[in-house]
Design an enzyme around this catalytic site. Structure first.
Site, mmCIF file in Angstrom:
data_model
loop_
_atom_site.group_PDB
_atom_site.id
_atom_site.type_symbol
_atom_site.label_atom_id
_atom_site.label_comp_id
_atom_site.label_asym_id
_atom_site.label_seq_id
_atom_site.Cartn_x
_atom_site.Cartn_y
_atom_site.Cartn_z
ATOM 1 N N PHE A 118 0.832 -1.198 0.000
ATOM 2 C CA PHE A 118 0.000 0.000 0.000
ATOM 3 C C PHE A 118 0.868 1.250 0.000
ATOM 4 O O PHE A 118 1.725 1.417 0.863
ATOM 5 C CB PHE A 118 -0.906 -0.012 1.240
ATOM 6 C CG PHE A 118 -2.020 0.998 1.191
ATOM 7 C CD1 PHE A 118 -3.231 0.673 0.607
ATOM 8 C CD2 PHE A 118 -1.862 2.261 1.730
ATOM 9 C CE1 PHE A 118 -4.265 1.593 0.555
ATOM 10 C CE2 PHE A 118 -2.882 3.192 1.684
ATOM 11 C CZ PHE A 118 -4.092 2.854 1.087
ATOM 12 N N ASN A 196 -12.237 -9.429 11.354
ATOM 13 C CA ASN A 196 -12.445 -10.833 10.997
ATOM 14 C C ASN A 196 -11.864 -11.683 12.125
ATOM 15 O O ASN A 196 -11.332 -11.159 13.104
ATOM 16 C CB ASN A 196 -11.852 -11.160 9.631
ATOM 17 C CG ASN A 196 -10.349 -10.918 9.553
ATOM 18 O OD1 ASN A 196 -9.623 -11.053 10.534
ATOM 19 N ND2 ASN A 196 -9.863 -10.548 8.373
ATOM 20 N N THR A 224 -16.348 -11.346 11.536
ATOM 21 C CA THR A 224 -16.671 -12.063 10.308
ATOM 22 C C THR A 224 -15.766 -13.283 10.178
ATOM 23 O O THR A 224 -14.599 -13.251 10.571
ATOM 24 C CB THR A 224 -16.523 -11.162 9.079
ATOM 25 O OG1 THR A 224 -15.180 -10.643 9.023
ATOM 26 C CG2 THR A 224 -17.481 -9.984 9.151
ATOM 27 N N ASP A 258 -15.248 -4.944 3.693
ATOM 28 C CA ASP A 258 -15.751 -3.569 3.629
ATOM 29 C C ASP A 258 -17.235 -3.554 3.290
ATOM 30 O O ASP A 258 -18.027 -2.817 3.889
ATOM 31 C CB ASP A 258 -14.991 -2.765 2.574
ATOM 32 C CG ASP A 258 -13.516 -2.625 2.892
ATOM 33 O OD1 ASP A 258 -13.160 -2.672 4.076
ATOM 34 O OD2 ASP A 258 -12.726 -2.467 1.943
#
Length: 327
Positions: A118, A196, A224, A258
């Protein structure tokens, strides 16, 4: 409910590696790691955590405020127009005159494991955004603090506490480098904590908190679990288990978390139960995982509700259909 979503906006460079990364890793040589993966394709898409979440909210009939810093190329790429056409309020996006919008390179293997690099670019200027001023202009009912410039995440979280703004902690990708002190600062006092299952374990490891202790620090924790669905731990209530959508044909996992967050928050904003909110999140996440790109999916009211009904039943369809104004 006025939702503000703070976090990254980026261009996603999506690549696919035919094979498994794990086959090229030698456990006792990781300190000398030097590997190269030959990818088969390159797909350039719109992305960034905050952009993905706001896009999902917009597609579900909720108009969120995007709180982010972008580069001078944001408008040139048509990204602003794209988000606004989906119902996202971009009126307070900070545009850097000097830096490019952040760039995320994501390589996915056959096992859906991912390697991500990134470049933050203009995202570093997110620390200059004043949440208190935005709140004064239009009161914010819930601020999600997502992956962003680290100083911006700290400042937004601190401002929310000082101003009495309910906030959702979503540190996700930033957990990999963050120390325990920073993670505690970003998480403690959150109305919602999104992770998560791996990130939940990482929070526990780095903070020294047990799973039960984490839940005493926040209002509601949402974890999640991919194909195993999601668990919601309400403040003072029994856990809520929601299964993943059945019959999903996975193509690309990028942006699935997201979109789940966007769906869940849309349910919360519509006044639905946590169970229904998680069902919305799982349903929109299924659309994303079946599509290449994080914002390329199409939501049509009847097909979306048909999918809700197929997994969660007629009552879920009726409740969600009555609450959301999908196109």
């Amino acid at each position: 409910m006025h939702l503000a979503i703070a976090g990254s906006v980026a261009a996603d460079h999506l690549q696919t590696f035919s094979g498994k990364f794990s086959d090229s890793l030698v456990p006792d040589q990781l300190a000398k790691l030097s590997v190269s993966f030959l990818v088969e394709d390159l797909d350039i898409r719109r992305g960034g955590c905050a952009a993905n979440i706001t896009f999902a909210l917009g597609r579900l009939g909720i108009s969120p405020l995007l709180v982010a810093a972008v580069g001078r190329d944001f408008a040139d790429q048509g990204y602003r127009e794209w988000l606004e056409s989906a119902g996202v309020d971009c009126s307070h996006v900070r545009v850097s005159p000097d830096l490019h919008t952040a760039l995320c390179t994501i390589t996915t293997d056959d096992a859906h494991a991912q390697i991500v690099t990134f470049y933050p670019g203009a995202m570093a200027e997110a620390r200059e955004i004043d949440i208190a001023a935005l709140h004064a202009e239009q009161p914010i009912d819930l601020l999600l603090v997502g992956p962003d410039d680290p100083e911006a995440m700290q400042r937004h979280t601190s401002t929310a506490r000082d101003a009495g703004i309910a906030f959702a902690a979503d540190p996700s990708q930033q957990l990999a480098w963050a120390g325990g002190d920073l993670i505690r600062e970003l998480v403690e006092g959150a109305t919602y904590l999104f992770t998560n299952d791996y990130e939940a374990a990482l929070i526990e490891k780095k903070t020294g908190w047990s799973a039960d202790e984490v839940r005493t620090k926040v209002g509601t924790q949402i974890i999640t679990r991919g194909k195993d669905g999601v668990t919601v731990y309400p403040d003072g209530g029994e856990p809520v288990e929601v299964a993943a959508i059945r019959g999903v044909e996975a193509v690309d996992p990028t942006g699935v978390g997201d979109s789940f967050r966007g769906g869940f928050l849309a349910g919360v904003a519509a006044g639905l139960s946590f169970e229904r909110a998680a069902q919305i999140g799982c349903t929109i996440a299924a659309s994303v995982v079946e599509t290449t790109g994080t914002q390329e999916y199409v939501l049509e009211r009847e097909s979306f509700l048909d999918r809700v009904e197929a997994t969660y039943g007629v009552a879920a369809r009726d409740d969600i259909g009555a609450a959301l104004s999908l196109a």
